[in-house]
Design an enzyme around this catalytic site. Structure first.
Site, PDB file in Angstrom:
ATOM      1  N   THR A   1      37.489  39.416  34.777  1.00  0.00           N
ATOM      2  CA  THR A   1      36.151  39.247  34.129  1.00  0.00           C
ATOM      3  C   THR A   1      35.271  38.847  35.060  1.00  0.00           C
ATOM      4  OG1 THR A   1      36.729  36.810  34.466  1.00  0.00           O
ATOM      5  CG2 THR A   1      37.480  37.810  32.128  1.00  0.00           C
ATOM      6  N   ASP A   2      34.879  38.721  36.509  1.00  0.00           N
ATOM      7  CA  ASP A   2      33.905  38.386  37.238  1.00  0.00           C
ATOM      8  C   ASP A   2      33.034  39.076  37.373  1.00  0.00           C
ATOM      9  OD1 ASP A   2      34.975  36.410  38.364  1.00  0.00           O
ATOM     10  OD2 ASP A   2      35.826  36.719  39.483  1.00  0.00           O
TER      11      ASP A   2
ATOM     12  N   SER B   1      38.354  41.974  40.407  1.00  0.00           N
ATOM     13  CA  SER B   1      37.399  42.695  40.022  1.00  0.00           C
ATOM     14  C   SER B   1      36.383  42.693  41.086  1.00  0.00           C
ATOM     15  CB  SER B   1      37.147  43.106  38.678  1.00  0.00           C
ATOM     16  OG  SER B   1      35.983  41.427  38.264  1.00  0.00           O
TER      17      SER B   1
ATOM     18  N   THR C   1      42.772  38.927  36.542  1.00  0.00           N
ATOM     19  CA  THR C   1      43.073  37.909  36.401  1.00  0.00           C
ATOM     20  C   THR C   1      44.595  38.050  35.274  1.00  0.00           C
ATOM     21  OG1 THR C   1      41.935  36.085  36.693  1.00  0.00           O
ATOM     22  CG2 THR C   1      43.313  35.693  35.100  1.00  0.00           C
TER      23      THR C   1
HETATM   24  N1  ASP Z   1      38.833  38.017  39.883  1.00  0.00           N
HETATM   25  C1  ASP Z   1      39.136  37.444  38.917  1.00  0.00           C
HETATM   26  C2  ASP Z   1      38.977  39.537  38.772  1.00  0.00           C
HETATM   27  O1  ASP Z   1      37.552  39.578  38.238  1.00  0.00           O
HETATM   28  C3  ASP Z   1      38.745  37.056  37.794  1.00  0.00           C
HETATM   29  C4  ASP Z   1      39.413  37.202  36.462  1.00  0.00           C
HETATM   30  O2  ASP Z   1      39.798  38.380  35.845  1.00  0.00           O
HETATM   31  O3  ASP Z   1      39.149  36.187  35.138  1.00  0.00           O
HETATM   32  O4  ASP Z   1      39.339  40.053  38.669  1.00  0.00           O
END
Ligand code: ASP
Length: 334
Positions: A85-86, A54, A12
């Site tokens: 973050t995932d 991710s 993100t």
């Molecule tokens: N879907 C995103 C990822 O994990 C979520 C994030 O980065 O907050 O790449």
């Protein structure tokens, strides 16, 4: 001035809004243009091994990241990995096993809102991460929302708000407030780091629900070298006549599979010795248990262990040997 390598991977933080949703577009060098203050703190170089959401992260990417840090280890004083973050907690755990005893800080960070958004948490997370990468902290850690969390203990516990990560069964290492790092714990790393370059990706995870069909276990075992079962409470498996769990696990263990029981409960971990539904698993079948390790750490550790050995005694020894404070439970009964 300290030299820091920034490794961009997407997520993100690096995303822009496309017609079909947020997609990683910015590379690490572009991200750093949003936080010019970093240049007053350290000298930064950037590298972009891949650029993905991710959700698409795999053990092959973890090996690529560990290899990238290995190749550049001597040239830099610290590392900042920008990451979605995932699955960041899985990557943090994987890097904790692939790069052990690192006296230099290896920081993972990201954001809940893209750096191009007005209300983003990206800039503060990046600034805090560079501060940690320039500090006396060592080993793998996640820096997010002012918290510094040990890599083997991190879990994503909120899907939307800025306080996305928690440290499970272990205190935060430090926090960062208004540009000042306040450490609580300094992991001790003396001597040289140890790098590993193999993982056994044939590890799977089954979350138990009341009524789980034991044939699922059979199927997963047929496709895996290691199986983790997330059961309930301190741990156990259904023992009702005809449920079939024990027979299937016994056959799996005879076939040389590693089986680990963990719990769906976020805090305090397992203790299979407490109930009859767990006791026999351990005593008669030789099932391993996670104790206070996070599921993310168990997944990564089992992949790392099984790449070292498939011998049950050695698998047991490695699995129960604490790495980067992943496991604190008194192991006398393991
Ligand atoms: N879907 C995103 C990822 O994990 C979520 C994030 O980065 O907050 O790449």
């Amino acid at each position: 001035m300290k030299r820091i390598l920034t490794i961009g991977t997407g997520g993100t933080i690096a995303s822009e809004l496309a017609a079909d949703g947020l997609t990683p577009e910015l590379d690490a060098a572009q991200l750093l243009r949003f936080v010019p203050q970093v240049n007053r703190l350290c000298q930064v170089e950037c590298i972009q091994p891949f650029s993905i959401d991710s959700t698409n992260m795999s053990p092959a990417h973890w090996l690529q990241l560990a290899d990238c840090i290995h190749r550049h280890y001597d040239e830099f004083d610290g590392f900042v990995i920008t990451h979605g973050t995932d699955t960041m907690a899985y990557t943090a755990a994987a890097l904790s096993y692939l790069i052990q005893n690192s006296p230099k800080p290896i920081v993972l960070t990201g954001a809940q809102k893209p750096i191009v958004s007005d209300n983003t948490d990206s800039k503060i997370n990046l600034m805090d991460s560079f501060l940690c990468a320039c500090s006396a902290l060592s080993g793998v850690m996640i820096v997010f929302n002012g918290k510094v969390i040990l890599g083997t203990r991190a879990q994503k516990t909120r899907s939307k708000s800025f306080k996305a990560f928690s440290s499970i069964n272990y205190p935060d290492l430090a926090y960062v407030q208004d540009g000042t790092l306040i450490p609580f714990i300094r992991p001790q790393h003396t001597g040289a780091p140890v790098f590993y370059d193999r993982l056994d990706a044939k590890v799977s995870l089954l979350k138990l629900i009341p009524g789980t069909d034991s044939a699922l276990l059979d199927y997963l075992l047929s496709r895996s070298d290691g199986l983790i079962i997330e059961s309930y409470g301190v741990g156990g498996l259904p023992t009702a006549r005809g449920s079939g769990f024990y027979d299937i696990l016994e056959a799996g263990i005879r076939a040389g599979k590693a089986i680990v029981l963990t719990t769906q409960v976020q805090n305090e971990g397992s203790n299979l010795s407490v109930y009859r539904v767990g006791h026999r698993l351990k005593r008669d079948l030789g099932v391993l248990e996670a104790y206070d390790m996070t599921t993310e750490a168990v997944v990564a550790k089992l992949m790392w262990v099984l790449a070292q050995s498939r011998q049950p005694d050695e698998v047991r020894r490695l699995f129960y040997t604490p790495v980067a404070n992943d496991l604190l439970f008194p192991l006398s009964d393991a």
